[in-house]
Motif scaffolding. Sequence first.
Motif, PDB file in Angstrom:
ATOM      1  N   VAL A 195       3.455   7.946  23.890  1.00 57.51           N
ATOM      2  CA  VAL A 195       4.006   6.820  23.123  1.00 57.51           C
ATOM      3  C   VAL A 195       2.885   6.053  22.422  1.00 57.51           C
ATOM      4  O   VAL A 195       3.010   5.650  21.272  1.00 57.51           O
ATOM      5  CB  VAL A 195       4.822   5.879  24.041  1.00 57.51           C
ATOM      6  CG1 VAL A 195       5.271   4.629  23.282  1.00 57.51           C
ATOM      7  CG2 VAL A 195       6.038   6.615  24.598  1.00 57.51           C
ATOM      8  N   ILE A 196       1.743   5.861  23.118  1.00 54.70           N
ATOM      9  CA  ILE A 196       0.596   5.151  22.531  1.00 54.70           C
ATOM     10  C   ILE A 196       0.094   5.885  21.288  1.00 54.70           C
ATOM     11  O   ILE A 196      -0.119   5.290  20.227  1.00 54.70           O
ATOM     12  CB  ILE A 196      -0.565   5.056  23.557  1.00 54.70           C
ATOM     13  CG1 ILE A 196      -0.188   4.109  24.694  1.00 54.70           C
ATOM     14  CG2 ILE A 196      -1.859   4.624  22.878  1.00 54.70           C
ATOM     15  CD1 ILE A 196      -0.410   2.646  24.415  1.00 54.70           C
ATOM     16  N   VAL A 197      -0.101   7.216  21.404  1.00 53.97           N
ATOM     17  CA  VAL A 197      -0.622   8.015  20.289  1.00 53.97           C
ATOM     18  C   VAL A 197       0.339   7.984  19.101  1.00 53.97           C
ATOM     19  O   VAL A 197      -0.060   7.765  17.954  1.00 53.97           O
ATOM     20  CB  VAL A 197      -0.890   9.472  20.750  1.00 53.97           C
ATOM     21  CG1 VAL A 197      -1.066  10.405  19.569  1.00 53.97           C
ATOM     22  CG2 VAL A 197      -2.135   9.521  21.625  1.00 53.97           C
ATOM     23  N   ILE A 198       1.628   8.199  19.382  1.00 49.76           N
ATOM     24  CA  ILE A 198       2.620   8.228  18.296  1.00 49.76           C
ATOM     25  C   ILE A 198       2.756   6.839  17.670  1.00 49.76           C
ATOM     26  O   ILE A 198       2.827   6.697  16.453  1.00 49.76           O
ATOM     27  CB  ILE A 198       3.985   8.740  18.815  1.00 49.76           C
ATOM     28  CG1 ILE A 198       3.867  10.207  19.248  1.00 49.76           C
ATOM     29  CG2 ILE A 198       5.061   8.625  17.736  1.00 49.76           C
ATOM     30  CD1 ILE A 198       5.032  10.726  20.049  1.00 49.76           C
ATOM     31  N   GLY A 199       2.764   5.805  18.532  1.00 48.11           N
ATOM     32  CA  GLY A 199       2.862   4.434  18.025  1.00 48.11           C
ATOM     33  C   GLY A 199       1.703   4.079  17.116  1.00 48.11           C
ATOM     34  O   GLY A 199       1.886   3.430  16.078  1.00 48.11           O
ATOM     35  N   ASN A 200       0.496   4.528  17.491  1.00 48.24           N
ATOM     36  CA  ASN A 200      -0.681   4.263  16.655  1.00 48.24           C
ATOM     37  C   ASN A 200      -0.546   4.958  15.303  1.00 48.24           C
ATOM     38  O   ASN A 200      -0.905   4.403  14.262  1.00 48.24           O
ATOM     39  CB  ASN A 200      -1.951   4.738  17.378  1.00 48.24           C
ATOM     40  CG  ASN A 200      -3.213   4.274  16.667  1.00 48.24           C
ATOM     41  OD1 ASN A 200      -3.311   3.129  16.255  1.00 48.24           O
ATOM     42  ND2 ASN A 200      -4.159   5.167  16.509  1.00 48.24           N
ATOM     43  N   SER A 201       0.014   6.177  15.308  1.00 52.56           N
ATOM     44  CA  SER A 201       0.231   6.907  14.050  1.00 52.56           C
ATOM     45  C   SER A 201       1.256   6.182  13.181  1.00 52.56           C
ATOM     46  O   SER A 201       1.083   6.052  11.961  1.00 52.56           O
ATOM     47  CB  SER A 201       0.716   8.327  14.333  1.00 52.56           C
ATOM     48  OG  SER A 201      -0.281   9.085  14.978  1.00 52.56           O
ATOM     49  N   LEU A 202       2.335   5.691  13.805  1.00 51.63           N
ATOM     50  CA  LEU A 202       3.393   5.016  13.044  1.00 51.63           C
ATOM     51  C   LEU A 202       2.913   3.700  12.424  1.00 51.63           C
ATOM     52  O   LEU A 202       3.483   3.233  11.441  1.00 51.63           O
ATOM     53  CB  LEU A 202       4.605   4.764  13.942  1.00 51.63           C
ATOM     54  CG  LEU A 202       5.414   6.011  14.317  1.00 51.63           C
ATOM     55  CD1 LEU A 202       6.466   5.669  15.355  1.00 51.63           C
ATOM     56  CD2 LEU A 202       6.070   6.627  13.097  1.00 51.63           C
ATOM     57  N   ARG A 203       1.838   3.130  12.988  1.00 51.98           N
ATOM     58  CA  ARG A 203       1.273   1.905  12.392  1.00 51.98           C
ATOM     59  C   ARG A 203       0.837   2.136  10.947  1.00 51.98           C
ATOM     60  O   ARG A 203       0.811   1.223  10.135  1.00 51.98           O
ATOM     61  CB  ARG A 203       0.051   1.435  13.197  1.00 51.98           C
ATOM     62  CG  ARG A 203       0.362   0.622  14.404  1.00 51.98           C
ATOM     63  CD  ARG A 203      -0.868  -0.126  14.920  1.00 51.98           C
ATOM     64  NE  ARG A 203      -2.082   0.662  14.894  1.00 51.98           N
ATOM     65  CZ  ARG A 203      -3.201   0.295  14.261  1.00 51.98           C
ATOM     66  NH1 ARG A 203      -3.258  -0.828  13.594  1.00 51.98           N
ATOM     67  NH2 ARG A 203      -4.281   1.067  14.300  1.00 51.98           N
ATOM     68  N   LEU A 204       0.482   3.391  10.654  1.00 53.94           N
ATOM     69  CA  LEU A 204       0.040   3.750   9.295  1.00 53.94           C
ATOM     70  C   LEU A 204       1.106   3.450   8.244  1.00 53.94           C
ATOM     71  O   LEU A 204       0.790   3.255   7.072  1.00 53.94           O
ATOM     72  CB  LEU A 204      -0.289   5.249   9.241  1.00 53.94           C
ATOM     73  CG  LEU A 204      -1.751   5.670   9.208  1.00 53.94           C
ATOM     74  CD1 LEU A 204      -1.838   7.178   9.188  1.00 53.94           C
ATOM     75  CD2 LEU A 204      -2.503   5.079   8.044  1.00 53.94           C
ATOM     76  N   LYS A 205       2.372   3.455   8.673  1.00 55.54           N
ATOM     77  CA  LYS A 205       3.463   3.193   7.717  1.00 55.54           C
ATOM     78  C   LYS A 205       3.364   1.786   7.132  1.00 55.54           C
ATOM     79  O   LYS A 205       3.734   1.564   5.976  1.00 55.54           O
ATOM     80  CB  LYS A 205       4.830   3.343   8.405  1.00 55.54           C
ATOM     81  CG  LYS A 205       5.290   4.776   8.556  1.00 55.54           C
ATOM     82  CD  LYS A 205       6.748   4.808   8.996  1.00 55.54           C
ATOM     83  CE  LYS A 205       7.278   6.241   8.969  1.00 55.54           C
ATOM     84  NZ  LYS A 205       8.712   6.308   9.234  1.00 55.54           N
ATOM     85  N   ILE A 206       2.898   0.833   7.950  1.00 58.11           N
ATOM     86  CA  ILE A 206       2.897  -0.568   7.519  1.00 58.11           C
ATOM     87  C   ILE A 206       1.498  -1.169   7.466  1.00 58.11           C
ATOM     88  O   ILE A 206       1.308  -2.269   6.977  1.00 58.11           O
ATOM     89  CB  ILE A 206       3.786  -1.426   8.458  1.00 58.11           C
ATOM     90  CG1 ILE A 206       3.359  -1.228   9.922  1.00 58.11           C
ATOM     91  CG2 ILE A 206       5.257  -1.088   8.288  1.00 58.11           C
ATOM     92  CD1 ILE A 206       4.006  -2.183  10.892  1.00 58.11           C
ATOM     93  N   LYS A 207       0.522  -0.421   7.939  1.00 59.22           N
ATOM     94  CA  LYS A 207      -0.848  -0.930   8.006  1.00 59.22           C
ATOM     95  C   LYS A 207      -1.399  -1.236   6.616  1.00 59.22           C
ATOM     96  O   LYS A 207      -1.171  -0.466   5.677  1.00 59.22           O
ATOM     97  CB  LYS A 207      -1.719   0.139   8.700  1.00 59.22           C
ATOM     98  CG  LYS A 207      -3.150  -0.278   8.955  1.00 59.22           C
ATOM     99  CD  LYS A 207      -3.873   0.896   9.609  1.00 59.22           C
ATOM    100  CE  LYS A 207      -5.331   0.564   9.896  1.00 59.22           C
ATOM    101  NZ  LYS A 207      -6.059   1.741  10.430  1.00 59.22           N
ATOM    102  N   LYS A 208      -2.125  -2.341   6.485  1.00 59.13           N
ATOM    103  CA  LYS A 208      -2.763  -2.684   5.213  1.00 59.13           C
ATOM    104  C   LYS A 208      -3.967  -1.760   5.035  1.00 59.13           C
ATOM    105  O   LYS A 208      -4.861  -1.722   5.878  1.00 59.13           O
ATOM    106  CB  LYS A 208      -3.209  -4.149   5.212  1.00 59.13           C
ATOM    107  CG  LYS A 208      -3.664  -4.631   3.850  1.00 59.13           C
ATOM    108  CD  LYS A 208      -4.020  -6.112   3.884  1.00 59.13           C
ATOM    109  CE  LYS A 208      -4.493  -6.563   2.506  1.00 59.13           C
ATOM    110  NZ  LYS A 208      -4.928  -7.969   2.500  1.00 59.13           N
ATOM    111  N   VAL A 209      -3.982  -0.991   3.947  1.00 61.73           N
ATOM    112  CA  VAL A 209      -5.046   0.003   3.779  1.00 61.73           C
ATOM    113  C   VAL A 209      -6.079  -0.393   2.731  1.00 61.73           C
ATOM    114  O   VAL A 209      -7.039   0.328   2.501  1.00 61.73           O
ATOM    115  CB  VAL A 209      -4.462   1.396   3.416  1.00 61.73           C
ATOM    116  CG1 VAL A 209      -3.646   1.952   4.535  1.00 61.73           C
ATOM    117  CG2 VAL A 209      -3.667   1.335   2.117  1.00 61.73           C
TER     118      VAL A 209
END
Length: 696
Positions: A681-695
């Motif tokens: 869950v931690i790994v997948i959750g960190n990946s999903l942050r990319l959807k909204i993360k300010k880049v």
Amino acid sequence: MAEQLVELNVTGMHCNNCAMSIHKLLEKKGLHNVLVSFASEEVKFSTADQSILPQIIKDIEGLGFKVVDEENVQPTPFYDKVENKFIFCAIFTAPLLLHMLLPWHFLHNPIVQLILCLPVFIVGCLHFGKSAYSSLKNGMPNMDVLIFIGSASAFIYSLVGTIENLGGHYLFYETAATIITLVLLGNVFEKRSVNQTTSAVKNLMKFQQVNANRVINGSVEVISAKDVAAGDTLLVNEGDQVPVDGDIISGNALLNEAMITGESIPVAKTKYDKVIGGTIVQQGNIRILATKVGANSTLSQIIDLMKKAQAAKPPVQKLGDKVASIFVPVVLLIALGTFVITYFATDAGLQRSMMNAIAVMVISCPCAMGLATPTAVMVGLGRAAKNGILIKGGDTIEAVANTKFVLFDKTGTLTTGKFSIKEIKLEEGFNIEQVRGVISAIEERSNHPIAKSLVSELQAYPQQKLILRTAKEEKGLGMRAEDVDGNNYFLGTAKHKTPDHFNLTLYRNQVRMAQIAVDDTIKPNAASLIAQLKKAGIVPVLVSGDKALRCNTLAATLGIKEIHAEMLPEDKLKVVDMYHKKGKTIMVGDGINDAPALTHADVGVSMNDASQIAIQSARVILLNTDLQSVVTFLQISKHTLITIKQNLFWAFAYNIVAIPIAALGFLNPMVGAFAMAFSDVIVIGNSLRLKIKKVS
């Protein structure tokens, strides 16, 4: 014989580890371009020998999975859904756990505990045992081996204690049931989360599932978009989605092309304009002639491109894959060693030794390692696609890391390709309105792109009208014309030597009226893009086939210091090679002459309105012609790579820390099962942050 792509639908994959076992099998068979996605239940590979297909299907099914015909895909039976298995097991596991908290005597009865645990253990045997057995039989032990051995050990130990009536210290039915239930919960989280990471492709696929209004002999019939044939006439009304690619044969409309370009501002379309399947008519009605349908449509090619992109592994993933491939045998040895040392060296007894060994097996899930890269790549590719950036492969994301140089073509890349008048130098005796009138009258008779641009621009200025009797184009030179008063005109390349920036000359009766400097306009965000690249420590370079003076003028305007002008395609190739030797190089171009350079650079970036050969040569396609997309691409790639490294660090660190703790007896198997599910869950959750993360 050329290799052909084979696509199979495979059911029964319930986690990324299942997909990895199929991937390893296919690579062992020597197949190429292998892609296995457990979320979409797809298996793809390339082979030149189609005769091996039946054996490949048999081998995949030998691992415990089922290959199904796409046309006859049956819905997953209720009892086979991992969510339903988890709910069923949770109902029986809850009372088993409650006996540790509540003083109800009947919950402490060994027979009651056996009755509650048995249904959960049977589900575990069917879910994990079948897969574990198949993977061992094929010499590729997977994570299910660890889960099955751990839960079976606890169950058998408890069963022996119940039969021999050895007392409560021998009862670990709750451990066996909880391991199975929590790992099923982890599978549920994993499946749902990975479905979210693949949402970009699935959302695009929804655009294909629409109806079309086909016009036949004046009447309209409603058919599925997949049944549209090239050459069909389709009616698309306001609010409808364009079903396939086509050309407008009548009508006007405003189309929302955000699905393709990421740009939400509607685009005006009229007769002869091209439309893309999946875009939406916001205003107006049009009739289109279907040109590209099925697999040839832009949308289908984008979906195919994204699926292939998810298959291309970044080099950083290879480390994770190597570790995961040897992980299960190593963990089994560690668990065996833990049991032997605890039992013989510490006099801890059989019960404690076995619990420690089970904890090692249960906590050592390599799933987080397997998920670290693909989940981040899928989210990164999806976010890029939403911004109108198509990336041909997850390996491209790593290829742009530490970019040193970005090489730009000029026309159509940094400039719009639409020409405008920069300066008109009048000769004595002529006025500006008169000259504008002559230019407009002559260029209206030409089909040349420059002529169309000039006529459009001059409409906004006052001019002296002129009526022409004749006008004809002299290829490579310009236009000759005669007005109703018998005056002869010539507008074209200068007959005499002129300053470089004047590229057109206008004559009347062989007397020069004016010299005209024409150039294409700089794209709105070009200067901002160059500034951002320089700020990021990247060197922008101009590589163009255009004249040196015009290249120098553009470079000075944008702040580019390194310029290579009057370059032929082979010269561009040499320039790319020169920079390639100095550091990571990206080439951005749009023309046929850019194709070799795009291929030769570390990463080639092509504009969507580029030539087809440039698009095929590039590894990145900017569907939105806004140059800001270049920076967005670099930023998304950078943050995707950061996310991959964070995921791999977490996955490795988790196992490095957790295994010794479990081996030393500080972690019971139930906590281990929960921690294992939590790591995914931690790994997948960190990946999903990319959807909204300010880049930015």
